[in-house]
Design a protein around this motif. Sequence first.
Motif, mmCIF file in Angstrom:
data_model
loop_
_atom_site.group_PDB
_atom_site.id
_atom_site.type_symbol
_atom_site.label_atom_id
_atom_site.label_comp_id
_atom_site.label_asym_id
_atom_site.label_seq_id
_atom_site.Cartn_x
_atom_site.Cartn_y
_atom_site.Cartn_z
ATOM 1 N N SER A 152 1.142 -1.109 -0.149
ATOM 2 C CA SER A 152 -0.130 -0.181 -0.315
ATOM 3 C C SER A 152 0.812 1.070 -0.065
ATOM 4 O O SER A 152 2.047 1.229 1.283
ATOM 5 N N LEU A 153 0.476 2.070 -1.020
ATOM 6 C CA LEU A 153 1.519 3.582 -0.791
ATOM 7 C C LEU A 153 0.494 4.598 -1.033
ATOM 8 O O LEU A 153 -0.475 4.854 -1.163
ATOM 9 N N VAL A 154 1.727 5.222 0.256
ATOM 10 C CA VAL A 154 0.802 6.593 0.609
ATOM 11 C C VAL A 154 1.737 7.323 0.590
ATOM 12 O O VAL A 154 2.251 7.358 1.215
ATOM 13 N N LYS A 155 0.955 8.450 0.103
ATOM 14 C CA LYS A 155 1.993 9.721 -0.406
ATOM 15 C C LYS A 155 1.866 10.396 0.926
ATOM 16 O O LYS A 155 0.040 11.310 1.573
ATOM 17 N N VAL A 156 2.703 11.304 1.697
ATOM 18 C CA VAL A 156 2.652 12.607 2.775
ATOM 19 C C VAL A 156 3.488 13.236 2.623
ATOM 20 O O VAL A 156 4.389 13.136 2.405
ATOM 21 N N LYS A 157 3.454 14.220 3.846
ATOM 22 C CA LYS A 157 4.133 15.719 3.519
ATOM 23 C C LYS A 157 5.413 15.316 4.309
ATOM 24 O O LYS A 157 5.831 14.500 4.764
ATOM 25 N N PHE A 158 6.896 16.059 3.521
ATOM 26 C CA PHE A 158 7.838 15.812 3.921
ATOM 27 C C PHE A 158 8.254 15.676 5.317
ATOM 28 O O PHE A 158 9.012 15.047 5.966
ATOM 29 N N GLU A 159 7.579 16.884 5.757
ATOM 30 C CA GLU A 159 7.557 17.159 7.480
ATOM 31 C C GLU A 159 6.951 16.442 8.388
ATOM 32 O O GLU A 159 7.508 15.854 9.522
ATOM 33 N N ASP A 160 6.115 15.669 7.885
ATOM 34 C CA ASP A 160 5.546 14.476 8.768
ATOM 35 C C ASP A 160 6.656 13.366 8.235
ATOM 36 O O ASP A 160 6.569 12.704 10.132
ATOM 37 N N ILE A 161 7.149 12.652 7.600
ATOM 38 C CA ILE A 161 8.179 12.085 7.720
ATOM 39 C C ILE A 161 9.159 12.734 8.393
ATOM 40 O O ILE A 161 9.507 11.367 9.111
#
Length: 407
Positions: A152-161
């Motif tokens: 499952s691929l989930v795109k998140v904000k870099f700030e979250d990572i």
Amino acid sequence: MAALGRLAPGLCRALLRPGGPREAAAAGRRGVRALRRSPVRVLPPRKERGEAGEKQPSLKKHPPPPPPPAVERSSAGPGLWYEKAEPGDRRLGKVVTITKSKKFRDHHGKVLLEGHRLIKDALEAGAVPHTLFFSTMGHLKELPEAKLKQASLVKVKFEDIKSWSDLVTPQGLIGIFSKPDHTKMSYPAAQLTSSLPLLLICDNIRDPGNLGTILRSAAGAGCEKVLLTEGCVDPWEPKVLRAGMGAHFRLPIVANLDWESVPSNLPAGTQVCVADNKDRRGADGAGSAPDSLKALVKSKPKAAPEHEDAEGEEGVCIPELPAQYYYESWTQTPVAVVIGGETHGLSPDALHLAASTGGKRLVIPVVPGVDSLNSAIAAAIVLFEGKRQLLQRHKQEDERQKFPVVG
């Protein structure tokens, strides 16, 4: 009218009696009140009234909540889809927090991998991905597309990572994988062709950075396999993975072994040697190593730091082992090397195993007064010396086959 008919005889009788007018007036008032009364309501039995009362609240139920909005999915390539995390999506934080727990990793069989290099090595070795969190599409394009279809691929904000990453400079890519099984992995062909009959046994290596560096050295030296005893730190801890730099996916790692099962994980006829980076001969130890050294070790290492056994005795004597410098010949094939932890040193179990296989104590000499070497450094020194000796022996054997001695 019927009520008036019933009322008239009563009024007449009241008028004929003494004081009749007053009684007649009272009777008239009662008749008027009777006319104003509402009809009598017939109530059901008590039991039926109770059941009706219980059912009544169900009639005032709130309407069911509307279904959640459909997840917006976007295409990342042919047959490859990803979803974009909405603001307030807590999946990344929840997953990262849970997978950093050894208890969760053992119970659910999941591990966390971070960074392009580590995740790519894992995918190419056959590790099974569950969820990949990424910040830009460029991260996906650098990974094998066929393997990504399993996750499952989930795109998140870099700030979250960045907020959940342990790295100083996060790369924007975090993956949750099934804990790899060494029997089902496909290790790189270059690693397999360079593999030597040299094995490593880690004895109570509890520092994550040391274990990761040792695994990296074992992969670089071409070790056939690495065995970890029960006292070692979990090899799938994030700090070990970072220090290993992909070594976990280049050679088999068998973890959490008790010493009774170690021999069954070694090839038949393996000679077990122990690396000793403490030269106990003292300041006058120049020259060749003595024939034997009697080891005095600390209390018997425990199965794990949180289950320590206080019954061990100081100065436990173990069988004498022939001792020699590490750069002298010791690579009888196949051969296994035991590296002990810095805190507890070599365990009596390791030394007994070495004695039962005719093994040796490999001494790394240091200048008198200098503290013992770091476990990871000692492992690298001994393993690469073993590699040098094995390659030299193989070269000599090849030359004898090409130019056999006549007569």
